[in-house]
Design a protein around this motif. Sequence first.
Motif, short mmCIF file in Angstrom:
data_model
loop_
_atom_site.label_atom_id
_atom_site.label_comp_id
_atom_site.label_asym_id
_atom_site.label_seq_id
_atom_site.Cartn_x
_atom_site.Cartn_y
_atom_site.Cartn_z
N UNK A 92 0.73 15.17 6.55
CA UNK A 92 1.76 16.15 6.90
C UNK A 92 1.54 16.68 8.32
N UNK A 93 0.29 16.97 8.66
CA UNK A 93 -0.01 17.48 10.00
C UNK A 93 0.33 16.46 11.08
N UNK A 94 0.11 15.19 10.80
CA UNK A 94 0.45 14.15 11.77
C UNK A 94 1.96 14.10 12.02
N UNK A 95 2.73 14.45 11.00
CA UNK A 95 4.19 14.47 11.14
C UNK A 95 4.68 15.78 11.76
N UNK A 96 3.78 16.79 11.82
CA UNK A 96 4.14 18.11 12.38
C UNK A 96 3.03 18.54 13.34
N UNK A 97 2.95 17.91 14.50
CA UNK A 97 1.80 18.09 15.39
C UNK A 97 1.63 19.47 16.01
N UNK A 98 2.61 20.36 15.87
CA UNK A 98 2.46 21.70 16.44
C UNK A 98 2.28 22.77 15.36
N UNK A 99 2.06 22.33 14.13
CA UNK A 99 1.84 23.29 13.05
C UNK A 99 0.34 23.40 12.74
N UNK A 100 -0.05 24.55 12.26
CA UNK A 100 -1.45 24.85 11.96
C UNK A 100 -1.57 25.28 10.49
N UNK A 101 -2.60 24.79 9.79
CA UNK A 101 -2.87 25.23 8.43
C UNK A 101 -4.26 25.86 8.37
N UNK A 102 -4.39 26.85 7.50
CA UNK A 102 -5.67 27.49 7.24
C UNK A 102 -6.04 27.20 5.79
N UNK A 103 -7.18 26.55 5.59
CA UNK A 103 -7.63 26.18 4.25
C UNK A 103 -8.86 27.01 3.89
N UNK A 104 -8.79 27.73 2.77
CA UNK A 104 -9.90 28.57 2.34
C UNK A 104 -10.68 27.87 1.24
N UNK A 105 -11.95 27.57 1.51
CA UNK A 105 -12.83 26.94 0.53
C UNK A 105 -13.71 28.05 -0.07
N UNK A 106 -13.55 28.28 -1.38
CA UNK A 106 -14.26 29.39 -2.00
C UNK A 106 -14.57 29.06 -3.46
N UNK A 107 -15.18 30.02 -4.14
CA UNK A 107 -15.56 29.86 -5.55
C UNK A 107 -16.45 28.64 -5.76
N UNK A 108 -17.64 28.68 -5.15
CA UNK A 108 -18.56 27.55 -5.16
C UNK A 108 -19.59 27.63 -6.28
N UNK A 109 -19.27 28.27 -7.36
CA UNK A 109 -20.23 28.41 -8.46
C UNK A 109 -20.75 27.03 -8.90
N UNK A 110 -22.08 26.88 -8.88
CA UNK A 110 -22.69 25.64 -9.35
C UNK A 110 -22.71 24.52 -8.33
N UNK A 111 -22.21 24.75 -7.13
CA UNK A 111 -22.19 23.69 -6.12
C UNK A 111 -23.56 23.59 -5.45
N UNK A 112 -24.19 22.42 -5.52
CA UNK A 112 -25.51 22.22 -4.94
C UNK A 112 -25.42 22.00 -3.44
N UNK A 113 -26.58 22.02 -2.78
CA UNK A 113 -26.60 21.75 -1.33
C UNK A 113 -26.05 20.36 -1.04
N UNK A 114 -26.36 19.41 -1.91
CA UNK A 114 -25.88 18.05 -1.71
C UNK A 114 -24.36 17.98 -1.79
N UNK A 115 -23.79 18.72 -2.74
CA UNK A 115 -22.33 18.71 -2.88
C UNK A 115 -21.66 19.46 -1.73
N UNK A 116 -22.30 20.53 -1.24
CA UNK A 116 -21.78 21.20 -0.04
C UNK A 116 -21.73 20.21 1.12
#
Length: 294
Positions: A92-116
Amino acid sequence: MEATSKRSIHLCYENGDWMSQLPENLWDVPLHYLSLPGSHDTMTYCLDKNSAISVNESKLLQVIDKCMPCIIHPIIMKWSITQDILWEILKWLQAHPQEVVILACRNFDGLTKELHHHLISCIKMIFHSKLCPKDVVPTLRNMWTYGYQVIISYEDVNEVMKHRELWPAIPYWWGNKTATQDLIQYLESMKKNGRPDCFFVAGINLTENLEYILEHPFGSLKKMALSSLPFLKLWIKQQYPGPKRECINIIAGDFIGNHDFVNDVIELNKKIIPPLHYYGNETELKDVSRLSAS
């Protein structure tokens, strides 16, 4: 991510280039002083044992899933679908080169260092040069100049310190209310305490609790959210973006393809009379936020 409705698809096309259509006098305003629409239910999955493995996964993983589905399937499915969604965002971003998205990565319960490490590597591999480093002032002019289109907010402090592509967790004003008026009172009280210096989210999503569920046995979160939108729409129209204490930034909710939510949030930017100037990566407030009447 929940299945996208026809209304949401139309909404995406309708507002697909709204940032590039902002007046030039807003191109040097940091994004955290603009009014941005957000979705609270993005990247939330409801998967069951009958969900199919993504065709983008390797043949080996597809075979393993068929042989040991009860063990392998849940792990592969969640990771597979997440990658699929990131690739869809990139497309989608490639088709809209002047648009910006903000992605929030949260709720990492149980996520190991390897998975991070695996998740962050995946994000870097997919978005690559489109990732905006956290030491850049995120104005539209800056983003367009350097080809940045993605800001990643990451809730794990240790990982944020390791990677310049990861921004600190974005504060989310979550009212945890079942009644619209109570939610509005909560948001107004948060505004009086003053907005954070950078990005933050005002959540207009209501939250079910046990008492509410027992009182509404035939209800649903969707019915609850949609019934509140007309009242929240009035609150949204009264808001102002900008750097002042009671200004808003990102407004996020559930089922945002209804009641012109996205249009209303975008329209708030018309209230801005260029509030600041910046030099390089330093911001300096001058003649701050002369806000027009709503």
